[in-house]
Design a protein around this motif. Sequence first.
Motif, PDB file in Angstrom:
ATOM      1  N   TYR A 128      -5.937  -5.249  -4.670  1.00  0.00           N
ATOM      2  CA  TYR A 128      -6.129  -3.859  -4.263  1.00  0.00           C
ATOM      3  C   TYR A 128      -7.126  -3.256  -5.241  1.00  0.00           C
ATOM      4  N   SER A 160      -6.727   6.364   1.380  1.00  0.00           N
ATOM      5  CA  SER A 160      -6.946   4.987   1.803  1.00  0.00           C
ATOM      6  C   SER A 160      -6.858   4.050   0.608  1.00  0.00           C
ATOM      7  N   VAL A 161      -6.541   2.804   0.894  1.00  0.00           N
ATOM      8  CA  VAL A 161      -6.502   1.758  -0.126  1.00  0.00           C
ATOM      9  C   VAL A 161      -7.259   0.564   0.447  1.00  0.00           C
ATOM     10  N   TYR A 185      -8.549  -3.412   0.054  1.00  0.00           N
ATOM     11  CA  TYR A 185      -8.081  -4.646  -0.571  1.00  0.00           C
ATOM     12  C   TYR A 185      -8.902  -5.810  -0.050  1.00  0.00           C
ATOM     13  N   VAL A 190       0.840  -1.205   0.000  1.00  0.00           N
ATOM     14  CA  VAL A 190       0.000   0.000   0.000  1.00  0.00           C
ATOM     15  C   VAL A 190       0.873   1.253   0.000  1.00  0.00           C
ATOM     16  N   ILE A 219      -8.604   2.808  -4.505  1.00  0.00           N
ATOM     17  CA  ILE A 219      -7.569   3.729  -4.055  1.00  0.00           C
ATOM     18  C   ILE A 219      -8.202   5.117  -3.993  1.00  0.00           C
ATOM     19  N   ILE A 223       1.962   1.795  -3.472  1.00  0.00           N
ATOM     20  CA  ILE A 223       0.860   2.265  -4.311  1.00  0.00           C
ATOM     21  C   ILE A 223       0.635   3.758  -4.114  1.00  0.00           C
ATOM     22  N   VAL A 224       0.536   4.201  -2.860  1.00  0.00           N
ATOM     23  CA  VAL A 224       0.247   5.618  -2.620  1.00  0.00           C
ATOM     24  C   VAL A 224       1.445   6.498  -2.988  1.00  0.00           C
TER      25      VAL A 224
END
Length: 77
Positions: free
Chosen positions: A41, A27-28, A30, A14, A44, A17-18
Motif C-alpha cells: 500500500y 483512496s488507497v 496498492y 484498506v 493514501i 488503513i483508512v
Amino acid sequence: MEAFTPPQDIIGAVEKIVAAAQIEVGSVEYLIDDRDGTVIYYDINALSNFVANAAEIVGFDPHVPLVDYLERQTEGI
C-alpha cells in the motif's frame, strides 16, 4: 483504465488503513509484487482522486455521492 473490484482481503486491509487514519472519504493505491504476491500500500489520499472520465470507468459519477455525503455531514452545523 478499467473498473476493478479488489479481493476482499485487500478491501479489509484498506478499511483498516483508512479507519486508523480517520479518513472518511479518499483512496488507497496498492500494487502486488509479481515475484512473491506481497501487497504494498503506497499512496493514501484523504481526498478522492478519480480520473477525469470516472463515469465511464466505474459506471457512475463519483462526484454526486461525494457531494451528497458531504451535505449530510454538514447538516445542522
